[in-house]
Design an enzyme around this catalytic site. Sequence first.
Site, PDB file in Angstrom:
ATOM      1  N   ASP A 157     -30.571  54.853   8.614  1.00 45.64           N
ATOM      2  CA  ASP A 157     -29.802  55.534   9.649  1.00 45.64           C
ATOM      3  C   ASP A 157     -28.304  55.488   9.324  1.00 45.64           C
ATOM      4  O   ASP A 157     -27.914  55.509   8.149  1.00 45.64           O
ATOM      5  CB  ASP A 157     -30.097  54.870  11.009  1.00 45.64           C
ATOM      6  CG  ASP A 157     -30.016  55.858  12.162  1.00 45.64           C
ATOM      7  OD1 ASP A 157     -28.912  56.371  12.403  1.00 45.64           O
ATOM      8  OD2 ASP A 157     -31.043  56.118  12.809  1.00 45.64           O
ATOM      9  N   HIS A 216     -25.221  56.200  16.236  1.00 45.67           N
ATOM     10  CA  HIS A 216     -26.637  56.561  16.105  1.00 45.67           C
ATOM     11  C   HIS A 216     -27.487  55.411  15.551  1.00 45.67           C
ATOM     12  O   HIS A 216     -28.587  55.137  16.045  1.00 45.67           O
ATOM     13  CB  HIS A 216     -26.750  57.794  15.212  1.00 45.67           C
ATOM     14  CG  HIS A 216     -28.101  58.430  15.176  1.00 45.67           C
ATOM     15  ND1 HIS A 216     -29.105  58.003  14.335  1.00 45.67           N
ATOM     16  CD2 HIS A 216     -28.631  59.465  15.876  1.00 45.67           C
ATOM     17  CE1 HIS A 216     -30.184  58.760  14.520  1.00 45.67           C
ATOM     18  NE2 HIS A 216     -29.917  59.652  15.450  1.00 45.67           N
ATOM     19  N   SER A 544     -34.948  61.256  17.607  1.00 40.34           N
ATOM     20  CA  SER A 544     -34.351  60.046  17.029  1.00 40.34           C
ATOM     21  C   SER A 544     -34.603  58.829  17.895  1.00 40.34           C
ATOM     22  O   SER A 544     -34.689  57.711  17.393  1.00 40.34           O
ATOM     23  CB  SER A 544     -32.836  60.199  16.915  1.00 40.34           C
ATOM     24  OG  SER A 544     -32.489  60.825  15.722  1.00 40.34           O
TER      25      SER A 544
END
Length: 760
Positions: A157, A216, A544
């Site tokens: 990620d 994220h 996600s």
Amino acid sequence: MDGRGYLSILFHCAPLLLLLLFVYHCTLAGGQLSPITGDGGGQGRFQTYIVHVQEQTGASNLSVQHSHESFLPNATLDSGEPRIIYSYRHAISGFAAKLTPQDLLAVRAKNGFLLAQADDNTFLFTTYTPVFLALKHWGGLWPESSRGEGIIIGIIDAGIHPHHPSFDGTGMPEPPIKWRGRCDLLPPDSCNNKLIGAAAFKQGRRKPSPVDNSGHGTVTASISAGSFVPGAEVLGNAKGTASGTAPRAHLAIYRAYFGDQGTAVDLLAAVDQAISDGVDVLSMSIGQEPKPLYESSVAMASFSAIRNNIFPCSAAGNFGPMPSILSNDAPWCLTVGATTVDRRIRATVRLGNGMEMDGESAFQPDNFDSNLMLPLVFPGDRGSPEALNCQSCSLKRSAVAGKIVLCVTDQYNNLERSDTVKSAGGAAMILINRLPDGHTTNADPHSLPASHLSNADGQKIVAYIRTTVTPTARLIFKKTQFGARPTPAVAAFSSRGPSLNNGGILKPDVVAPGVNILAAWPTEVGPNPAGNSSSTFNFASGTSMATPHVSGIAAMLKKLHPEWSPAAIKSAIMTTAYTRDGHGNAIADQTGGGNASYFAMGSGQVNPAKASDPGLVYDLKWQDYVPYLCGLGYSNESVAAIVKEETDCSKIKKIKAEELNYPSMALTMRAGESKTIERRVTNVGEEKSRYEKKTEEPEGVSIDVEPERLQFSNLGQTKTFRVKFTAKSGSSRKGEVAEGSLTWISGCYTVRSSISISFT
Ligand SMILES: *[C@@H]1O[C@H](CO)[C@@H](O)[C@H](O)[C@H]1NC(C)=O
Ligand SMILES: *[C@@H]1O[C@H](CO)[C@@H](O)[C@H](O)[C@H]1NC(C)=O
Ligand SMILES: *[C@@H]1O[C@H](CO)[C@@H](O)[C@H](O)[C@H]1NC(C)=O
Ligand SMILES: *[C@@H]1O[C@H](CO)[C@@H](O)[C@H](O)[C@H]1NC(C)=O
Ligand SMILES: *[C@@H]1O[C@H](CO)[C@@H](O)[C@H](O)[C@H]1NC(C)=O
């Protein structure tokens, strides 16, 4: 006055917007690529290629690198820069290098060359808003012992922000002995027994930082295996204890994103390192545009993962609701779509005519007078497209000051909408969905009083404005509420099958919570989207966010059943998923509000408690995928590059996708046609057990199962059965899809396979 003009704008613009989004991503990443493509010497255009070559068995590290270099005309560019960016050892057999088109021709001619592809963009699959996590509603049934203790989840990620309470290592056991990773690239005192490793990959540069500056990576890591954090909240909403899905699992972080986009060479390098370090599960909330399996870096790296007994879990993408734009659809990946949870941060709109509709907003002002009727305006109605979306500078102060402003979302920049309305002097905002966004709304931390509403509600408001001389509305903030129905429902943005690349394997495999999920937010990397620099949690939406839920479940299954293959774990998750919501209704699709099709939800919503004890599994070894890959018509070289073994498809009995021993079944049929497929189940439930078949026949298709009963006397025993599908003869049903299921039932066990028939 009717609503048609407006409706058709929403309808026609939607696909265009999605396309634009692609273009936008591509352009941006093209910009990012320029440092690589620029040669600095003017002697022809260099591009980065991923080159797959035959595996050299038993080679030492040094000789692997040498062997990779032997494919190149020379080792360095004029500038002295090495041509090889990465020499991969685990994720693929091959390397990433800078080559001119002429160089590539020479490389192709070398012995041992398999295939090459240009480096490509990969994306993070989040929508704009970061999310909330409410596991107690769906995952609280795990026994204490099975929270993933001793299991390592590798997160591919955007890195991690380490000093967050979700990554506190207090009370965590030491990492297992097999762990070979490092954690010294994070700031001192970052690593502990929760956060055991971190590395970063940026175009082959030395030691880039694994620290997340987008949020994220921190979000996905916390959803997957965050520690318990009491008192989590966003702007005072959704207060409670936050926890990852597998709170006792270890986290190893592999950063391949330095913005919203990354490239395939870094993704491969990240997985390469994760495999080498000894992770058990790969959580990949990332992906590329849909592409053939031999061009998909996630598919290729995931194949290496399963060969190393690592479970790959990946996001389906946020390309919904358009059909057949779906990422990460290899049959050896678990492909995850997104659903809603039952929590809403309610912001209700009451129109002047008394009509009420429930929307959402994370900003719930205490001092807003909910009795105050304000004028309601829609500057975008027959105005510019910019005003329709309330883009910056599109609103006239004189038209909106002191009023409630109606704006249409583009689903990616909702917070900019509220900033625009606020700076133009608007009193509040009503944000309505485009048609394809359906009922999926966000609890965004807006900068002014706001409510985000579905497209259906939005159309009612538009009709009201157009038929009323002085339209008015008020907003009523109702804080955090549970019990929203229907729940779960598939998010409109969640990518849909049918897959165009895997020969007809049903995708996505499962759906999991991925809308307004509460997750760790790294305040130190800049103001969070809530604009509140002290809020350490936030809401996020996207496949996600769904993916790390399932990677956490996979970690727990690995802990409970260390002997299970990746395919067995996947089967357990798929055959125990539920297809009805908490009220016994079919799982809804937020696009139109109807039932979700299998192309939206696959086998259904993950059910962590049941997945730990599925009774039977549909198992596969990595070798079983070879006849399937040859059956897709791939070249020997493409198959070899995927499986990392020399392959001669002419010597292999090819199978069709429907014949792979997959936990769901998807077939294409013509009217009047009949087809028989074989499946094999392995007993992992009770030693002595007897299963009876139960079928739900797809409309116009009869199903005969032979035998109708499976009797087991041992654990690990396998039984084969055949399923004969017969489509009624008669008129052509080309283009139609019919759905059904086959379930094996024994006592408490129900082992369900979704069946999807596409008529041709
Ligand atoms: C290859 O490199 C890894 C670390 O990068 C090391 O652990 C391993 O021992 C090396 N293997 C050989 C054969 O040199
Ligand atoms: C390597 O090859 C490139 C192009 O093929 C050439 O431009 C460059 O001069 C060569 N570098 C060396 C050090 O020979
Ligand atoms: C920011 O968040 C913190 C913690 O959630 C809260 O106490 C504070 O009031 C918030 N500040 C603003 C301006 O909303
Ligand atoms: C949705 O599912 C329910 C329950 O299975 C069924 O009764 C209903 O007919 C379905 N609706 C549609 C439009 O297919
Ligand atoms: C695979 O290799 C064999 C042996 O070289 C050849 O006969 C066959 O045509 C090849 N198949 C494909 C699909 O390329």
